[in-house]
Design a protein around this motif. Structure first.
Motif, PDB file in Angstrom:
ATOM      1  N   GLU A 196       2.954   8.862   5.253  1.00 34.12           N
ATOM      2  CA  GLU A 196       3.185   7.417   5.307  1.00 34.12           C
ATOM      3  C   GLU A 196       3.408   6.939   6.735  1.00 34.12           C
ATOM      4  O   GLU A 196       3.068   5.813   7.083  1.00 34.12           O
ATOM      5  CB  GLU A 196       4.370   7.046   4.411  1.00 34.12           C
ATOM      6  CG  GLU A 196       4.065   7.233   2.930  1.00 34.12           C
ATOM      7  CD  GLU A 196       5.151   6.677   2.036  1.00 34.12           C
ATOM      8  OE1 GLU A 196       6.046   5.978   2.548  1.00 34.12           O
ATOM      9  OE2 GLU A 196       5.095   6.941   0.819  1.00 34.12           O
ATOM     10  N   VAL A 247      -2.879   2.252   5.568  1.00 34.72           N
ATOM     11  CA  VAL A 247      -2.018   1.076   5.663  1.00 34.72           C
ATOM     12  C   VAL A 247      -0.617   1.577   5.968  1.00 34.72           C
ATOM     13  O   VAL A 247      -0.138   2.529   5.329  1.00 34.72           O
ATOM     14  CB  VAL A 247      -2.035   0.278   4.346  1.00 34.72           C
ATOM     15  CG1 VAL A 247      -1.078  -0.896   4.419  1.00 34.72           C
ATOM     16  CG2 VAL A 247      -3.448  -0.183   4.021  1.00 34.72           C
ATOM     17  N   SER A 248       0.054   0.983   6.925  1.00 31.30           N
ATOM     18  CA  SER A 248       1.405   1.416   7.262  1.00 31.30           C
ATOM     19  C   SER A 248       2.360   1.070   6.131  1.00 31.30           C
ATOM     20  O   SER A 248       2.157   0.105   5.380  1.00 31.30           O
ATOM     21  CB  SER A 248       1.866   0.762   8.565  1.00 31.30           C
ATOM     22  OG  SER A 248       1.869  -0.648   8.439  1.00 31.30           O
ATOM     23  N   ASP A 301       5.252  -0.232   6.013  1.00 28.51           N
ATOM     24  CA  ASP A 301       5.936  -1.530   6.046  1.00 28.51           C
ATOM     25  C   ASP A 301       5.034  -2.680   5.607  1.00 28.51           C
ATOM     26  O   ASP A 301       5.510  -3.799   5.413  1.00 28.51           O
ATOM     27  CB  ASP A 301       6.503  -1.797   7.446  1.00 28.51           C
ATOM     28  CG  ASP A 301       5.434  -1.842   8.529  1.00 28.51           C
ATOM     29  OD1 ASP A 301       4.298  -1.382   8.267  1.00 28.51           O
ATOM     30  OD2 ASP A 301       5.727  -2.325   9.633  1.00 28.51           O
ATOM     31  N   ARG A 302       3.741  -2.402   5.407  1.00 27.89           N
ATOM     32  CA  ARG A 302       2.815  -3.444   4.953  1.00 27.89           C
ATOM     33  C   ARG A 302       2.192  -3.092   3.603  1.00 27.89           C
ATOM     34  O   ARG A 302       1.247  -3.737   3.169  1.00 27.89           O
ATOM     35  CB  ARG A 302       1.718  -3.654   5.988  1.00 27.89           C
ATOM     36  CG  ARG A 302       2.245  -3.962   7.391  1.00 27.89           C
ATOM     37  CD  ARG A 302       1.163  -4.402   8.329  1.00 27.89           C
ATOM     38  NE  ARG A 302       0.614  -5.689   7.958  1.00 27.89           N
ATOM     39  CZ  ARG A 302      -0.328  -6.334   8.663  1.00 27.89           C
ATOM     40  NH1 ARG A 302      -0.805  -5.783   9.764  1.00 27.89           N
ATOM     41  NH2 ARG A 302      -0.780  -7.502   8.274  1.00 27.89           N
ATOM     42  N   ALA A 303       2.749  -2.089   2.962  1.00 32.08           N
ATOM     43  CA  ALA A 303       2.149  -1.597   1.719  1.00 32.08           C
ATOM     44  C   ALA A 303       2.229  -2.602   0.575  1.00 32.08           C
ATOM     45  O   ALA A 303       1.424  -2.541  -0.362  1.00 32.08           O
ATOM     46  CB  ALA A 303       2.833  -0.295   1.298  1.00 32.08           C
ATOM     47  N   HIS A 304       3.174  -3.535   0.618  1.00 30.08           N
ATOM     48  CA  HIS A 304       3.322  -4.515  -0.465  1.00 30.08           C
ATOM     49  C   HIS A 304       2.533  -5.797  -0.199  1.00 30.08           C
ATOM     50  O   HIS A 304       2.557  -6.719  -1.012  1.00 30.08           O
ATOM     51  CB  HIS A 304       4.793  -4.834  -0.694  1.00 30.08           C
ATOM     52  CG  HIS A 304       5.570  -3.659  -1.237  1.00 30.08           C
ATOM     53  ND1 HIS A 304       5.535  -3.285  -2.557  1.00 30.08           N
ATOM     54  CD2 HIS A 304       6.377  -2.767  -0.608  1.00 30.08           C
ATOM     55  CE1 HIS A 304       6.308  -2.222  -2.742  1.00 30.08           C
ATOM     56  NE2 HIS A 304       6.824  -1.885  -1.574  1.00 30.08           N
ATOM     57  N   GLU A 305       1.849  -5.854   0.908  1.00 35.29           N
ATOM     58  CA  GLU A 305       0.989  -6.995   1.204  1.00 35.29           C
ATOM     59  C   GLU A 305      -0.377  -6.776   0.558  1.00 35.29           C
ATOM     60  O   GLU A 305      -0.687  -5.672   0.099  1.00 35.29           O
ATOM     61  CB  GLU A 305       0.844  -7.153   2.721  1.00 35.29           C
ATOM     62  CG  GLU A 305       2.157  -7.403   3.446  1.00 35.29           C
ATOM     63  CD  GLU A 305       1.986  -7.485   4.952  1.00 35.29           C
ATOM     64  OE1 GLU A 305       0.819  -7.488   5.416  1.00 35.29           O
ATOM     65  OE2 GLU A 305       3.007  -7.522   5.662  1.00 35.29           O
ATOM     66  N   ALA A 362      -3.925  -5.641  -0.123  1.00 37.33           N
ATOM     67  CA  ALA A 362      -4.533  -4.436   0.427  1.00 37.33           C
ATOM     68  C   ALA A 362      -5.820  -4.749   1.174  1.00 37.33           C
ATOM     69  O   ALA A 362      -6.727  -5.382   0.616  1.00 37.33           O
ATOM     70  CB  ALA A 362      -4.821  -3.454  -0.692  1.00 37.33           C
ATOM     71  N   ARG A 408      -9.319   0.452   2.924  1.00 36.93           N
ATOM     72  CA  ARG A 408      -8.196   1.224   3.451  1.00 36.93           C
ATOM     73  C   ARG A 408      -7.372   1.798   2.303  1.00 36.93           C
ATOM     74  O   ARG A 408      -7.446   1.336   1.167  1.00 36.93           O
ATOM     75  CB  ARG A 408      -7.344   0.378   4.388  1.00 36.93           C
ATOM     76  CG  ARG A 408      -8.083   0.028   5.681  1.00 36.93           C
ATOM     77  CD  ARG A 408      -7.181  -0.632   6.699  1.00 36.93           C
ATOM     78  NE  ARG A 408      -7.872  -0.793   7.966  1.00 36.93           N
ATOM     79  CZ  ARG A 408      -7.880   0.116   8.934  1.00 36.93           C
ATOM     80  NH1 ARG A 408      -7.204   1.245   8.786  1.00 36.93           N
ATOM     81  NH2 ARG A 408      -8.536  -0.083  10.053  1.00 36.93           N
ATOM     82  N   MET A 463      -3.555   3.773   0.870  1.00 40.98           N
ATOM     83  CA  MET A 463      -2.125   4.050   1.011  1.00 40.98           C
ATOM     84  C   MET A 463      -1.807   5.450   0.504  1.00 40.98           C
ATOM     85  O   MET A 463      -1.323   6.287   1.244  1.00 40.98           O
ATOM     86  CB  MET A 463      -1.308   3.002   0.248  1.00 40.98           C
ATOM     87  CG  MET A 463       0.195   3.177   0.422  1.00 40.98           C
ATOM     88  SD  MET A 463       0.713   2.982   2.144  1.00 40.98           S
ATOM     89  CE  MET A 463       2.396   3.607   2.043  1.00 40.98           C
ATOM     90  N   TYR A 465      -2.438   1.493  -4.772  1.00 42.67           N
ATOM     91  CA  TYR A 465      -3.075   0.212  -5.068  1.00 42.67           C
ATOM     92  C   TYR A 465      -3.730   0.172  -6.451  1.00 42.67           C
ATOM     93  O   TYR A 465      -4.203  -0.882  -6.871  1.00 42.67           O
ATOM     94  CB  TYR A 465      -4.124  -0.110  -4.002  1.00 42.67           C
ATOM     95  CG  TYR A 465      -3.544  -0.398  -2.643  1.00 42.67           C
ATOM     96  CD1 TYR A 465      -2.594  -1.389  -2.470  1.00 42.67           C
ATOM     97  CD2 TYR A 465      -3.938   0.339  -1.527  1.00 42.67           C
ATOM     98  CE1 TYR A 465      -2.052  -1.656  -1.220  1.00 42.67           C
ATOM     99  CE2 TYR A 465      -3.412   0.085  -0.272  1.00 42.67           C
ATOM    100  CZ  TYR A 465      -2.469  -0.916  -0.127  1.00 42.67           C
ATOM    101  OH  TYR A 465      -1.946  -1.170   1.113  1.00 42.67           O
TER     102      TYR A 465
END
Length: 340
Positions: free
Chosen positions: A48, A73-74, A76-80, A82, A86, A88, A108
């Motif tokens: 991660e 995807v970093s 800290d941006r996983a809940h934005e 997708a 890319r 997760m 995702y």
């Protein structure tokens, strides 16, 4: 003198890879697919904290690096929303008959699609537990009709889709009985169209018809011959021999068509071409290896995660921890002794 048939024999060939976040190497590989022209597509799950390592590496069986695609995807941006193309938590990779590349992402709950050269061309998948919805998709396998079987892990079932994502069928529920699952992981389809599933938390393999009717099961929890500790990847060759990555036992187990254990591999890795190139760039690294203790363990499997076989009787086993692939070749059985 009696004429006898030698059992399945697997001969070590070579090792592919080294631990890298980009370029010629892998980082915690979770899936392998065989493509045309001796291509391998290797899916790296990475960590991660290093989204740059989440990618698909294209290389050849003889370790020629071709390219890579995808990206992570970093955390800290996983809940934005997708980004297209890319990953997760990438889990599995499969190729359709046209050579397009499908990647499952259990974060995702979607399938991303790329061309054989890595250009993103589409996606599908909806999170949930309803018909056609996904909850932590794991293994994937295409059948001869180019339909896609997906291990819907946290829904404890198998789902079947067209390659465009249209729902076709499903089977399975939570449990440990025949046709039930507890977080299944890997999947394979044999030449007859039958489907094999590694039932991860039940430490067994189940076999079904193409429509999901239960045929047989084998395996139980443990470390003995034919026992499993969280089986992951699975493959079936053209003669029906079954190969299972026994993740927690750090081995590859081999079974005949009726589920009887034939042999096991613990690993015979040597330094890969890519690893040698890196070591040759710094002579001190070779010297440190000579001083290191316990280097004999380096050849052994460490958390094997995926296995595939090809039409040339080659077996490819990906190791998560050591970020490499060990390649074996199945020897064709032969007769010895007098003529019948």
């Amino acid at each position: 003198m009696l004429t006898q048939l030698h059992p399945v024999q697997l001969q070590y060939s070579h090792t592919i890879g080294r631990a890298e976040f980009s370029g010629p190497g892998f980082r915690a590989p979770s899936g392998i697919a065989r493509g045309a022209d001796d291509r391998l597509y290797v899916l790296s799950r990475s960590y991660e904290g290093r989204p740059d390592g989440k990618r698909v590496t294209i290389c050849t069986v003889d370790e020629t690096f071709i390219s890579e695609f995808g990206g992570g995807v970093s955390a800290d941006r996983a809940h934005e929303p997708a980004p297209d193309g890319r990953f997760m938590w990438p889990t599995a990779i499969a190729l359709d008959h046209a050579g397009n590349v499908y990647v499952a992402d259990e974060w995702y709950n979607r399938i991303s699609i790329f061309t054989e050269d890595g250009n993103w061309i589409g996606k599908w998948g909806t999170p949930g537990s309803g018909e056609g919805e996904l909850n932590r998709p794991a293994g994937m396998a295409f059948n001869q009709a180019d339909d896609l079987y997906i291990v819907d892990s946290l829904n404890h079932r198998i789902q079947k889709f067209t390659k465009e994502g249209a729902f076709l069928a499903k089977w399975g529920t939570s449990g440990n009985g025949e046709g039930e699952f507890n977080m299944p992981w890997g999947i394979a389809v044999d030449t007859a169209g039958d489907v094999y599933v590694t039932d991860w938390r039940n430490d067994r393999v189940q076999k079904f018809t193409a429509d999901g009717h239960f045929l047989m099961q084998f395996g139980t929890s443990g470390a003995g011959a034919g026992e499993f500790n969280r089986p992951t990847g699975i493959a079936v060759d053209q003669t029906g021999v079954i190969y299972v990555a026994d993740h927690g036992n750090n081995r590859l187990q081999v079974f005949d068509a009726d589920g009887t254990v034939v042999t096991q591999l613990l690993g015979e890795a040597t330094v890969s071409k890519w690893a040698k190139e890196k070591l040759d760039a710094n002579a001190e690294m070779w010297q440190q290896r000579q001083l290191a203790q316990g280097m004999e363990r380096e050849k052994q499997f460490w958390r094997p995660s995926a296995v595939v076989v090809d039409h040339e009787n080659r077996i490819f086993v990906a190791e998560t921890v050591r970020s490499r692939i060990q390649v074996y070749r199945k020897q064709i059985p032969f007769f010895v002794g007098d003529r019948l």
